[in-house]
Scaffold this active site. Structure first.
Site, mmCIF file in Angstrom:
data_model
loop_
_atom_site.group_PDB
_atom_site.id
_atom_site.type_symbol
_atom_site.label_atom_id
_atom_site.label_comp_id
_atom_site.label_asym_id
_atom_site.label_seq_id
_atom_site.Cartn_x
_atom_site.Cartn_y
_atom_site.Cartn_z
ATOM 1 N N ASP A 185 -8.257 18.251 14.699
ATOM 2 C CA ASP A 185 -6.662 18.585 14.656
ATOM 3 C C ASP A 185 -6.124 17.703 15.701
ATOM 4 O O ASP A 185 -6.691 17.186 16.867
ATOM 5 C CB ASP A 185 -6.749 20.247 15.850
ATOM 6 C CG ASP A 185 -5.198 20.438 16.210
ATOM 7 O OD1 ASP A 185 -4.597 19.684 16.283
ATOM 8 O OD2 ASP A 185 -5.411 21.504 16.468
ATOM 9 N N HIS A 186 -5.382 17.007 15.085
ATOM 10 C CA HIS A 186 -4.966 15.517 15.777
ATOM 11 C C HIS A 186 -4.261 15.780 17.184
ATOM 12 O O HIS A 186 -4.181 14.896 17.801
ATOM 13 C CB HIS A 186 -3.909 14.561 14.915
ATOM 14 C CG HIS A 186 -2.502 15.025 14.740
ATOM 15 N ND1 HIS A 186 -2.141 15.951 13.933
ATOM 16 C CD2 HIS A 186 -1.311 14.635 15.374
ATOM 17 C CE1 HIS A 186 -0.725 16.439 13.963
ATOM 18 N NE2 HIS A 186 -0.369 15.317 14.789
ATOM 19 N N HIS A 248 -2.441 23.591 16.189
ATOM 20 C CA HIS A 248 -2.166 22.650 17.245
ATOM 21 C C HIS A 248 -1.601 23.641 18.394
ATOM 22 O O HIS A 248 -2.295 23.380 19.648
ATOM 23 C CB HIS A 248 -0.628 22.001 16.814
ATOM 24 C CG HIS A 248 -1.003 21.067 15.680
ATOM 25 N ND1 HIS A 248 -2.196 20.324 15.378
ATOM 26 C CD2 HIS A 248 -0.081 20.648 14.407
ATOM 27 C CE1 HIS A 248 -2.251 19.889 14.191
ATOM 28 N NE2 HIS A 248 -0.895 20.006 13.763
HETATM 29 C C1 BG6 Z 1 1.157 18.439 11.238
HETATM 30 C C2 BG6 Z 1 1.848 19.396 10.495
HETATM 31 O O1 BG6 Z 1 -0.230 18.831 11.237
HETATM 32 O O2 BG6 Z 1 1.701 18.153 12.571
HETATM 33 C C3 BG6 Z 1 3.334 18.734 10.108
HETATM 34 O O3 BG6 Z 1 1.420 19.291 9.015
HETATM 35 C C4 BG6 Z 1 4.017 18.326 11.579
HETATM 36 O O4 BG6 Z 1 4.067 19.717 9.651
HETATM 37 C C5 BG6 Z 1 2.916 17.364 12.418
HETATM 38 O O5 BG6 Z 1 5.290 17.582 11.171
HETATM 39 C C6 BG6 Z 1 3.553 17.220 13.798
HETATM 40 O O6 BG6 Z 1 2.824 16.345 14.251
HETATM 41 P P1 BG6 Z 1 3.400 15.343 15.686
HETATM 42 O O7 BG6 Z 1 2.137 14.560 16.051
HETATM 43 O O8 BG6 Z 1 4.359 14.575 14.836
HETATM 44 O O9 BG6 Z 1 3.882 16.438 16.400
#
Ligand code: BG6
Length: 507
Positions: A185-186, A248
Site C-alpha cells: 500500500d504505497h 489507503h
Molecule cells: C492509487 C489509486 O492507489 O492511489 C489512484 O489507485 C490514486 O486512483 C492514487 O490516484 C493516489 O495516490 P497519491 O500517492 O497520488 O495520493
C-alpha cells in the site's frame, strides 16, 4: 523502516516490466536507491513481459522513465551507464512454463559470479488474474524455494471483495510463507504517513489526550483533482471505496487510532492495526444509507478548464454506476474511541489534491470570556498534512494584540520544507528497500486485508444492490455531493477545507 544497513545481494524480478508502474515508479525508485548508495554491490533487475524487447530497448525505456519521473530529474549519463548494466529483460508469457525454465537459468547465471544465492524479489506489477499462474509456475520451476531469501510483492488491488481476497491469500499461502509476502500500500511508504508513528509514539505529550475524553471527532480527507485519467477500464470495476478506502484511507485511520505498539517488529505493529480494523463498527445493510454517501462526477470546471463527466471518460461504461466519491462515518468500539466519529471522504475531480487528517478536540468545559471576545473562536485542532503540504499544525486560541480581550485562532506549525533540508524519498524507494531488507512492517498482512474487506462488505453489498438514481451528482471541481455535507452537518459539524500551510484563514 528501521534498518540503516544495506541489503544483501539481491535480484528484483519484475513481472509486467513493460507496464506503467515499472516505468513511472519502480525503476525511478530503484535508481534513486542506487544513487543514494542503498543498493548492494551485487544487484540486478530482470524485467519480464509479453512484449518483444532487447536488453538495450528495455534500458532505453527505463532511462526515459527516470528522466521523466525521478524526483531528481534527468539521469546523469555516467551514473546511468553504471546502473544500466544491472538491468536485463526477458520476453515472457506468464502462463508458459518454459519461460520459467529460462528465467531459472538466467537467475543462476547472474548469481553464479556472486558466489551465493541472493535475495530474489518477485515483483508482480501485473493484473491480479496472473497471480495464480505466476506463483504456481515459480514454485513448480523451483525458482522460489527459499523461505528466507525469496519474497513476493503484490500490488493493489488485493482482491475485489472479501471472498476474492481470501482466495488470493490462499493461493499465495500455498506457495509462500506469510513472512515472504509483501502486499504493497504505497501510502505506508510516504514520509508523512511513517511520521505518524513517530509523532504519536515518540512524544509523551499527545498520548494522554489521544482519546474520547479530549477528542471530539476525526476527519480524514483524501481528495484528488484528477479524474480517472487513462485508467477508466480498471476504475470502472473498482470505484472510490475499493480504490482508496479499503487500503489507503483505512491505513491512515489505523495509524491514527491504533494503540502504542510494544516494539516496532512487523507483527507487533500490524497486530495493533488489525485490532483497530476489528473494532470498527460493522454496519447493518439498513444503516448504510445513514452513515455513507456515494457520488459520481459530472462535467464541470477546474482551474478555468472545462472537464468531462466520469461517464464520458475513456474506458468507462457510459451507463456506469461506479462511485468516484465516497464519504463514510465510522465508529471504533473500544475504550479509547467509543462514540468518537471518524469521518472519511475521498473523491476524484474535487477542487484540490490534498490528504489531511484533522483531529478536532473538545471545547473547553466552561468559557469565561464574554461573547464579543470569542467571535472568532475555533476548537483546538491538530492538522496532519500528508500531502502535498507535508507537516503538522496545532491550532489554539491566542489573545489578539490590542486593548481588548479578543481571541483568535493561531497555528503552531511544523513544516518539512523548513525543518529539513533533505528531500524525502519517494514511497516506492522506502518500500522497495524494506522488501530487500526483509522488513514487512509497512506492508499489509493477510488478516489486515481481510479485516478491511470484511468491514466494507455491508457497504459494498448495499450499494451494489441499489442502483443510484442521481448519478452524476456532483460537478467536477466541487467538494462532492450535497449529501456528503449533510452526513456531517447532521452531527453539528462540517468538513474542514484547509488552506496550504503558512496561511491560516480556515473557519
Ligand atoms: C492509487 C489509486 O492507489 O492511489 C489512484 O489507485 C490514486 O486512483 C492514487 O490516484 C493516489 O495516490 P497519491 O500517492 O497520488 O495520493
Amino acid at each position: 523502516m528501521l534498518s540503516a544497513r544495506k541489503p544483501d545481494p539481491t535480484i528484483i524480478i519484475i513481472f509486467g516490466a513493460g507496464g506503467d508502474l515499472c516505468w513511472r515508479k519502480l525503476l525511478p525508485a530503484i535508481y534513486n536507491l542506487y544513487l543514494d548508495n542503498w543498493l548492494p554491490d551485487n544487484f540486478a533487475v530482470v524485467g519480464l513481459d509479453i512484449k518483444e524487447m532487447s536488453d538495450d530497448q528495455f534500458r532505453q525505456r527505463i532511462n526515459d522513465g527516470i528522466n521523466k519521473f525521478s524526483r531528481r530529474g534527468k539521469a546523469n549519463e555516467n551514473e546511468w551507464q553504471k546502473f544500466a548494466s544491472s538491468l536485463s529483460y526477458q520476453k515472457a508469457d506468464f502462463t508458459d512454463k518454459n519461460n520459467y525454465q529460462q528465467l531459472a537459468q538466467r537467475l543462476l547465471s547472474i548469481e553464479s559470479p556472486w558466489g551465493k544465492k541472493s535475495n530474489r524479489v518477485f515483483y508482480l506489477a501485473i493484473p491480479p488474474l496472473f497471480i495464480q499462474d505466476i506463483t504456481e509456475n515459480l514454485s513448480s520451476s523451483n525458482i522460489a524455494q527459499d523461505d528466507l531469501l525469496d519474497r513476493i510483492v503484490i500490488e493493489k488491488p488485493f482482491g475485489h471483495d472479501l471472498e476474492s481476497a481470501r482466495k488470493l491469500n490462499k493461493i499465495l499461502g500455498n506457495i509462500f510463507n506469510e513472512c515472504q509476502i509483501y502486499r504493497i500500500d504505497h501510502y505506508l511508504g510516504k514520509e508523512t504517513v511513517q511520521n505518524m508513528m513517530a509523532f504519536r509514539f515518540a512524544n509523551a505529550l499527545f498520548e494522554p489526550i489521544w482519546n474520547r475524553n479530549f477528542i471530539d471527532h476525526v476527519q480524514i480527507t483524501v481528495s484528488e483533482e484528477v479524474g480517472v485519467e487513462h485508467r477508466g477500464s480498471y476504475y470502472d470495476h473498482a470505484g472510490a471505496l475499493r480504490d482508496m478506502i479499503q487500503n489507503h484511507i483505512l491505513q491512515l485511520l489505523c495509524l491514527t487510532a491504533m494503540e502504542p505498539p510494544v516494539s516496532f517488529s512487523a507483527d507487533e505493529v500490524r497486530n495493533k492495526k488489525v485490532d483497530v480494523l476489528r473494532a470498527i463498527r460493522k454496519y447493518k445493510p439498513e444503516d448504510v444509507h445513514n452513515v455513507s454517501v456515494r457520488g459520481q462526477y459530472g462535467g464541470g470546471w477546474l482551474e478555468g478548464n472545462k472537464i468531462v463527466g466520469y461517464k464520458e471518460e475513456p474506458g468507462v461504461n457510459p451507463q456506469s454506476n461506479i462511485e468516484t466519491f465516497a464519504a463514510i462515518k465510522f465508529f471504533i468500539d473500544n475504550w479509547r474511541w467509543q462514540d468518537v466519529p471518524f469521518y472519511i471522504r475521498t473523491g476524484k475531480r474535487l477542487p484540490v489534491k490534498t490528504s489531511v487528517i484533522t483531529i478536532q478536540f473538545r471545547p473547553v468545559p466552561h468559557s469565561a470570556f464574554p461573547n464579543e471576545s470569542i467571535e472568532n473562536w475555533q476548537p483546538n485542532r491538530l492538522i496532519i498534512n500528508i500531502q502535498p503540504e507535508m507537516g503538522i499544525r496545532l491550532r489554539f486560541q491566542a489573545k489578539q494584540p490590542g486593548l481588548k480581550m479578543l481571541l483568535t485562532p493561531v497555528d503552531m506549525i511544523f513544516n518539512y520544507e523548513n525543518a529539513y533540508k533533505t528531500e524525502p524519498p519517494e514511497a516506492y524507494e522506502t518500500l522497495l528497500l524494506d522488501v530487500m531488507l526483509g522488513d514487512a512492517t509497512l506492508f499489509m498482512r493477510s488478516d489486515q486485508v481481510e479485516a478491511a474487506w470484511e468491514l466494507l462488505m455491508p457497504i459494498i453489498e448495499t450499494w451494489e444492490s441499489a442502483t443510484p438514481t442521481d448519478f452524476p451528482n456532483y460537478s467536477g471541481g466541487t467538494w462532492g455531493p450535497e449529501a456528503a455535507e449533510a452526513l456531517i452537518a447532521r452531527d453539528g459539524k462540517n468538513w474542514l477545507i484547509l488552506p496550504a500551510i503558512n496561511h491560516s484563514n480556515s473557519k
